[in-house]
Motif scaffolding. Structure first.
Motif, PDB file in Angstrom:
ATOM      1  N   VAL A   1     -13.793   2.080   3.998  1.00 53.40           N
ATOM      2  CA  VAL A   1     -12.147   2.036   4.232  1.00 53.40           C
ATOM      3  C   VAL A   1     -11.805   1.883   3.402  1.00 53.40           C
ATOM      4  O   VAL A   1     -11.833   1.794   1.975  1.00 53.40           O
ATOM      5  N   VAL A   2     -10.847   2.897   3.250  1.00 52.34           N
ATOM      6  CA  VAL A   2      -9.820   3.340   1.865  1.00 52.34           C
ATOM      7  C   VAL A   2      -8.934   2.312   1.915  1.00 52.34           C
ATOM      8  O   VAL A   2      -8.105   2.410   2.550  1.00 52.34           O
ATOM      9  N   LEU A   3      -8.380   1.082   0.408  1.00 48.45           N
ATOM     10  CA  LEU A   3      -7.244   0.259   0.487  1.00 48.45           C
ATOM     11  C   LEU A   3      -6.121   1.045  -0.695  1.00 48.45           C
ATOM     12  O   LEU A   3      -6.773   0.892  -1.566  1.00 48.45           O
ATOM     13  N   SER A   4      -5.118   0.829  -0.237  1.00 48.37           N
ATOM     14  CA  SER A   4      -3.967   1.055  -1.268  1.00 48.37           C
ATOM     15  C   SER A   4      -3.001   0.382  -1.029  1.00 48.37           C
ATOM     16  O   SER A   4      -2.387   0.041  -0.100  1.00 48.37           O
ATOM     17  N   PRO A   5      -2.539  -0.292  -2.696  1.00 51.30           N
ATOM     18  CA  PRO A   5      -2.498  -2.024  -2.948  1.00 51.30           C
ATOM     19  C   PRO A   5      -0.423  -0.575  -2.252  1.00 51.30           C
ATOM     20  O   PRO A   5      -0.163  -0.158  -2.329  1.00 51.30           O
ATOM     21  N   GLY A   6       0.061  -1.877  -2.830  1.00 47.30           N
ATOM     22  CA  GLY A   6       2.185  -2.172  -2.625  1.00 47.30           C
ATOM     23  C   GLY A   6       2.502  -1.576  -4.054  1.00 47.30           C
ATOM     24  O   GLY A   6       1.929  -1.482  -5.312  1.00 47.30           O
TER      25      GLY A   6
ATOM     26  N   LEU B   1      -5.327  -6.780  -3.654  1.00 46.39           N
ATOM     27  CA  LEU B   1      -5.207  -6.438  -2.261  1.00 46.39           C
ATOM     28  C   LEU B   1      -7.156  -7.240  -2.696  1.00 46.39           C
ATOM     29  O   LEU B   1      -8.217  -6.440  -1.788  1.00 46.39           O
ATOM     30  N   THR B   2      -7.440  -7.729  -3.442  1.00 50.43           N
ATOM     31  CA  THR B   2      -9.009  -8.223  -4.003  1.00 50.43           C
ATOM     32  C   THR B   2      -9.919  -8.815  -2.964  1.00 50.43           C
ATOM     33  O   THR B   2     -10.697  -8.653  -2.470  1.00 50.43           O
TER      34      THR B   2
ATOM     35  N   VAL C   1     -18.329  -0.184   3.428  1.00 49.05           N
ATOM     36  CA  VAL C   1     -18.350   0.191   1.586  1.00 49.05           C
ATOM     37  C   VAL C   1     -16.178   0.630   1.267  1.00 49.05           C
ATOM     38  O   VAL C   1     -16.132   0.601   2.769  1.00 49.05           O
ATOM     39  N   VAL C   2     -15.785  -0.318   0.552  1.00 53.21           N
ATOM     40  CA  VAL C   2     -14.803  -0.489   0.555  1.00 53.21           C
ATOM     41  C   VAL C   2     -14.108   0.805  -0.608  1.00 53.21           C
ATOM     42  O   VAL C   2     -14.753   0.013  -2.131  1.00 53.21           O
ATOM     43  N   ALA C   3     -12.863   1.230  -1.120  1.00 55.15           N
ATOM     44  CA  ALA C   3     -12.344   2.092  -1.594  1.00 55.15           C
ATOM     45  C   ALA C   3     -11.148   1.835  -2.308  1.00 55.15           C
ATOM     46  O   ALA C   3     -10.347   2.164  -1.904  1.00 55.15           O
ATOM     47  N   LEU C   4     -10.848   0.640  -2.652  1.00 49.22           N
ATOM     48  CA  LEU C   4      -9.439  -0.141  -3.689  1.00 49.22           C
ATOM     49  C   LEU C   4      -9.108   0.997  -4.614  1.00 49.22           C
ATOM     50  O   LEU C   4      -9.697   0.965  -5.761  1.00 49.22           O
ATOM     51  N   VAL C   5      -7.943   1.841  -4.111  1.00 51.19           N
ATOM     52  CA  VAL C   5      -7.360   2.441  -5.305  1.00 51.19           C
ATOM     53  C   VAL C   5      -6.479   2.134  -5.836  1.00 51.19           C
ATOM     54  O   VAL C   5      -5.035   1.642  -5.118  1.00 51.19           O
ATOM     55  N   ASP C   6      -6.106   1.699  -7.226  1.00 51.44           N
ATOM     56  CA  ASP C   6      -4.284   1.826  -8.294  1.00 51.44           C
ATOM     57  C   ASP C   6      -4.380   3.826  -8.201  1.00 51.44           C
ATOM     58  O   ASP C   6      -5.321   4.196  -8.498  1.00 51.44           O
TER      59      ASP C   6
ATOM     60  N   ALA D   1      -6.285   2.180   5.233  1.00 55.99           N
ATOM     61  CA  ALA D   1      -5.522   0.295   4.976  1.00 55.99           C
ATOM     62  C   ALA D   1      -4.793   0.196   3.813  1.00 55.99           C
ATOM     63  O   ALA D   1      -5.264   1.024   2.628  1.00 55.99           O
ATOM     64  N   GLY D   2      -3.456  -0.721   3.986  1.00 51.10           N
ATOM     65  CA  GLY D   2      -3.029  -0.433   2.465  1.00 51.10           C
ATOM     66  C   GLY D   2      -1.382  -1.443   2.926  1.00 51.10           C
ATOM     67  O   GLY D   2      -0.897  -1.304   4.346  1.00 51.10           O
ATOM     68  N   HIS D   3      -0.919  -1.892   1.628  1.00 52.58           N
ATOM     69  CA  HIS D   3       0.356  -2.889   1.723  1.00 52.58           C
ATOM     70  C   HIS D   3       1.350  -1.978   0.947  1.00 52.58           C
ATOM     71  O   HIS D   3       1.448  -1.040   0.173  1.00 52.58           O
ATOM     72  N   SER D   4       2.764  -1.995   2.330  1.00 51.89           N
ATOM     73  CA  SER D   4       4.274  -1.453   1.131  1.00 51.89           C
ATOM     74  C   SER D   4       3.228  -0.157   1.591  1.00 51.89           C
ATOM     75  O   SER D   4       3.209   0.007   2.560  1.00 51.89           O
ATOM     76  N   ALA D   5       3.788   0.290   0.036  1.00 50.15           N
ATOM     77  CA  ALA D   5       3.661   1.461   0.386  1.00 50.15           C
ATOM     78  C   ALA D   5       2.449   2.655   0.534  1.00 50.15           C
ATOM     79  O   ALA D   5       2.021   3.332   1.014  1.00 50.15           O
ATOM     80  N   GLY D   6       1.144   1.471   0.180  1.00 49.97           N
ATOM     81  CA  GLY D   6       0.261   1.318   0.417  1.00 49.97           C
ATOM     82  C   GLY D   6      -0.188   2.411   1.578  1.00 49.97           C
ATOM     83  O   GLY D   6      -1.066   2.476   2.929  1.00 49.97           O
TER      84      GLY D   6
END
Length: 400
Positions: A154-159, A167-168, A180-185, A255-260
């Protein structure tokens, strides 16, 4: 009020409000009371020094311990879209994965430099000590020994303007549930991204996106970032991550929050590998095509808006051509789907008269429904949770 208006008001303000209390208030903040909702996650805060807050994120709910590793990825085939003079697009990505308990060492929440830039993003927070962010206790471990087996990615994209660390709690929970999670800046799109050479790059794009077309361009750029991250994690024979063997390349979600969250639409449309998407309160700046998203399942979760529904979401809902759910969390606000309200609660800081959901309860519900969605769509585990409203979650409203 549209979701875009809400985002522009609240996302930009989120960093300013994160710890926007005088030190005297922070020093006097009591331990956080138990959340009002039954079964809500517990968050504790104790001020051991007048200048520092110690926050503990809610414990993950899954059976696995969680490992963490930070990657620096460079796309040599794409110049940075916001600062072309910087050269190729560079991203920092935090990987979370199922791990063996008792291995590794506690992972930090955020670098000191990025935390300082977060606090310096508004005059009201500039006097808050950096440790009020960096002291935050996480539940993941650096250099933890990975579990065997293959797991969905799962790739996560923040606001927009928010660091990936916002999104920790969600990332750690998914890792504990067997993902497995990839949290992207997304570089230059948040208050600060720290790179291995010690540089912490600022938010070049903050306050520059003023038209629907500009927001749409941001979503498209994020979709490219996400596809590149997937490329790097799944390429053979030399993937960019040493534990890439854990990833099941046939089960990938985003998945993502706001713009993510908004960026999940172009990502689903342009990348066949991404099989399912979740939008957490993000305006549909990139509209769902009239032809749909190829039958891919989609979950929309938002906060209640006064007046009519967001027209972008209504249009998207009609066009989505696969499994779909549209949920509203009553009593939440735009930031409720992130870690930030946990800080508000710890400091006894109200979030406005319309926000009645505690940060702990918001984290619990977000984890519960996002995790259930991916369990259903990527693991084929039946989820009665999506059959309709339940007495256990009275805040969750279903749209039809």
């Amino acid at each position: 009020m549209t979701r875009r208006t809400s985002r522009l008001r609240t996302t930009a303000a989120a960093t300013a409000l994160l710890l926007a209390l005088p030190l005297s208030v922070a020093a006097a903040a009591p331990a956080l009371a138990a959340p009002t909702a039954p079964g809500a996650a517990t968050t504790t805060a104790a001020a051991t020094a007048p200048s520092a807050l110690h926050l503990e994120l809610p414990r993950p709910t899954g059976p696995y311990a969680v490992g963490q590793e930070v990657l620096h990825l460079v796309d040599q085939n794409r110049p940075d879209p916001w600062v072309p003079s910087a050269g190729p697009r560079q991203l920092m990505v935090t990987m979370y994965y199922p791990a063996h308990a008792g291995t590794g060492s506690p992972a930090p929440y955020m670098t000191a430099a990025a935390a300082r830039m977060l606090l310096d993003s508004a005059p009201a927070t500039s006097s808050i000590p950096t440790e009020s962010v960096t002291n935050t206790r996480t539940w993941s471990s650096t250099d933890a020994r990975p579990q065997g087996g293959h797991y969905p990615l799962v790739v996560l994209s923040p606001g927009f303007s928010m660091p990936r660390t916002s999104l920790t709690s969600l990332a750690e929970d998914l890792g504990s549930r067997g993902y497995v999670v990839a949290l992207v800046d997304h570089t230059y799109e948040n208050t600060g991204t720290t790179f291995p050479d010690g540089q912490t790059l600022p938010c070049v794009m903050c306050h520059k996106l003023t038209t629907p077309e500009a927001w749409k361009g941001l979503d498209e750029s994020r979709a490219k970032d996400v596809s590149f991250v997937i490329d790097q994690l799944t390429q053979r024979p030399h993937p960019a991550w040493r534990y890439a063997r854990m990833i099941d390349r046939d089960r990938i979600g985003m998945a993502g929050h706001s713009a993510g969250g908004a960026a999940t639409v172009p990502a689903l449309v342009t990348d066949d590998r991404i099989q399912a998407g979740v939008d957490l309160d993000g305006s549909m700046d990139y509209p769902v095509p009239e032809s749909g998203v190829g039958g891919k399942p989609y979950l929309m979760i938002g906060h209640h808006l006064p007046g009519p529904d967001d027209p972008g979401w209504s249009t998207a809902w009609a066009r989505l051509d696969g499994w779909k759910r549209w949920l509203t969390f009553d009593g939440s606000n735009h930031g409720s789907f992130t870690d930030f309200p946990l800080f508000y609660d710890a400091l006894g800081m109200p979030q406005g008269p319309d926000t009645t959901m505690s940060g702990g309860r918001a984290v619990q519900l977000t984890r519960q429904y996002v995790g259930a969605f991916f369990d259903l769509q990527l693991k084929d585990i039946d989820q009665p949770l999506f059959d309709g409203p339940t007495a256990a979650d009275p805040e969750v409203k279903f749209h039809s």
